[in-house]
Write a protein that holds these residues in place. Structure first.
Motif, short mmCIF file in Angstrom:
data_model
loop_
_atom_site.label_atom_id
_atom_site.label_comp_id
_atom_site.label_asym_id
_atom_site.label_seq_id
_atom_site.Cartn_x
_atom_site.Cartn_y
_atom_site.Cartn_z
N THR A 116 0.83 -1.20 0.00
CA THR A 116 0.00 0.00 0.00
C THR A 116 0.87 1.26 0.00
O THR A 116 0.60 2.21 -0.73
CB THR A 116 -0.94 0.00 1.23
OG1 THR A 116 -1.74 -1.18 1.18
CG2 THR A 116 -1.83 1.22 1.23
N SER A 152 2.16 1.97 -3.45
CA SER A 152 1.14 2.56 -4.31
C SER A 152 0.90 4.03 -3.94
O SER A 152 0.63 4.86 -4.81
CB SER A 152 -0.16 1.76 -4.29
OG SER A 152 -0.82 1.87 -3.05
N ASP A 171 -2.68 1.98 -13.88
CA ASP A 171 -2.32 0.77 -13.14
C ASP A 171 -2.75 -0.42 -13.98
O ASP A 171 -3.95 -0.65 -14.19
CB ASP A 171 -3.01 0.76 -11.78
CG ASP A 171 -2.64 -0.45 -10.92
OD1 ASP A 171 -2.05 -1.42 -11.45
OD2 ASP A 171 -2.98 -0.44 -9.72
N CYS A 199 -4.33 -4.40 -12.34
CA CYS A 199 -4.71 -3.83 -11.04
C CYS A 199 -5.38 -4.83 -10.12
O CYS A 199 -5.45 -4.63 -8.92
CB CYS A 199 -5.61 -2.62 -11.24
SG CYS A 199 -7.24 -3.03 -11.95
N THR A 226 -4.86 -1.41 -2.80
CA THR A 226 -4.79 -0.06 -3.38
C THR A 226 -6.12 0.68 -3.36
O THR A 226 -6.19 1.83 -3.75
CB THR A 226 -4.30 -0.15 -4.84
OG1 THR A 226 -5.16 -1.04 -5.57
CG2 THR A 226 -2.86 -0.65 -4.92
N TYR A 268 -6.63 4.70 -4.22
CA TYR A 268 -7.32 5.17 -5.42
C TYR A 268 -8.63 5.89 -5.10
O TYR A 268 -9.00 6.83 -5.79
CB TYR A 268 -7.58 4.00 -6.37
CG TYR A 268 -6.32 3.47 -7.00
CD1 TYR A 268 -5.29 4.34 -7.39
CD2 TYR A 268 -6.13 2.12 -7.19
CE1 TYR A 268 -4.12 3.86 -7.95
CE2 TYR A 268 -4.95 1.64 -7.76
CZ TYR A 268 -3.95 2.52 -8.14
OH TYR A 268 -2.81 2.04 -8.70
N TYR A 283 1.62 -3.58 -10.14
CA TYR A 283 1.98 -4.11 -8.83
C TYR A 283 1.76 -5.61 -8.74
O TYR A 283 0.68 -6.10 -9.02
CB TYR A 283 1.14 -3.44 -7.74
CG TYR A 283 1.19 -1.94 -7.72
CD1 TYR A 283 2.39 -1.27 -7.56
CD2 TYR A 283 0.02 -1.19 -7.87
CE1 TYR A 283 2.43 0.11 -7.53
CE2 TYR A 283 0.06 0.19 -7.84
CZ TYR A 283 1.26 0.83 -7.68
OH TYR A 283 1.29 2.21 -7.66
#
Length: 197
Positions: free
Chosen positions: A50, A53, A67, A70, A76, A80, A136
């Motif tokens: 986290t 991000s 992203d 995702c 995340t 976001y 990620y």
């Protein structure tokens, strides 16, 4: 471009083949949230994911962020949901995008976000569109990580930043066994001993 589901756009044909993660999305989502999976198996802390991000969100000014892969936004969603920047969240799995949509809705939503059903190796964007591009925990999913990174870099504006991570063999026996199992399920393509910036 067409609406694949409520709040989810798609650039894939409507008859597009089901993604490998579609069937296992609920199981994967529950598993990856547990500390046993992240901590014991891979020796990682979800809080670090986290934080990474958040770092991506905070860089490169006010330009748009992309992203790719995702997933279900397990680590995340809060980042976001509070984003002041335009964000495109893309994944090949419509099931993962649906789960991400619900997570965002539970956080109050964000009109700056767009969910996109797309292939990470054939992104529908012009060159140099985004000031930040992220992928990620997914580099290991691509059969050719070099091609995936090249496609992500193509979308990155000059002076922008690229944030990438993927599972790697760090010498943990249990982690290696988990990666071998994922490989048998076709959820893991390439073994790497280290990913570097």
């Amino acid at each position: 471009l067409h609406m694949a589901d409520e709040g989810i756009w798609s650039v894939l044909p409507e008859e597009a083949e089901e993604a490998a993660f579609d069937r296992l999305a609920p199981i994967y989502d529950r598993l990856v949230r547990t500390r046993v999976y992240t901590g014991l198996v891979f020796g990682t802390d979800p809080a670090d994911w986290t934080a990474f991000s958040r770092e991506a969100m905070g860089c490169a000014g006010e330009g748009a962020l992309l992203d790719v892969a995702c997933g279900s936004l397990t680590f995340t969603d809060l980042v976001y949901a509070r984003s002041p920047r335009p964000v495109v969240l893309a994944d090949r799995s419509i099931a993962m995008l649906r789960m991400g949509r619900e997570r965002l809705a539970n956080r109050g939503g964000n009109p700056q976000l767009a969910l996109l059903h797309a292939d990470g190796l054939e992104l529908p964007f012009r060159d140099e569109t985004f000031t930040t591009v992220a992928c990620y925990g997914a580099l290991h999913v691509f059969e050719d990580p070099g091609a995936a990174v090249a496609e992500l870099h193509r979308c990155l504006a000059p002076g922008g930043r690229l944030f990438l991570t993927g599972l790697a063999d760090t010498g943990r026996w249990i982690g290696l066994q988990a990666m071998k199992m994922m490989q048998r399920l076709r959820h893991f393509q390439n073994f790497r001993t280290i990913y570097t910036a």
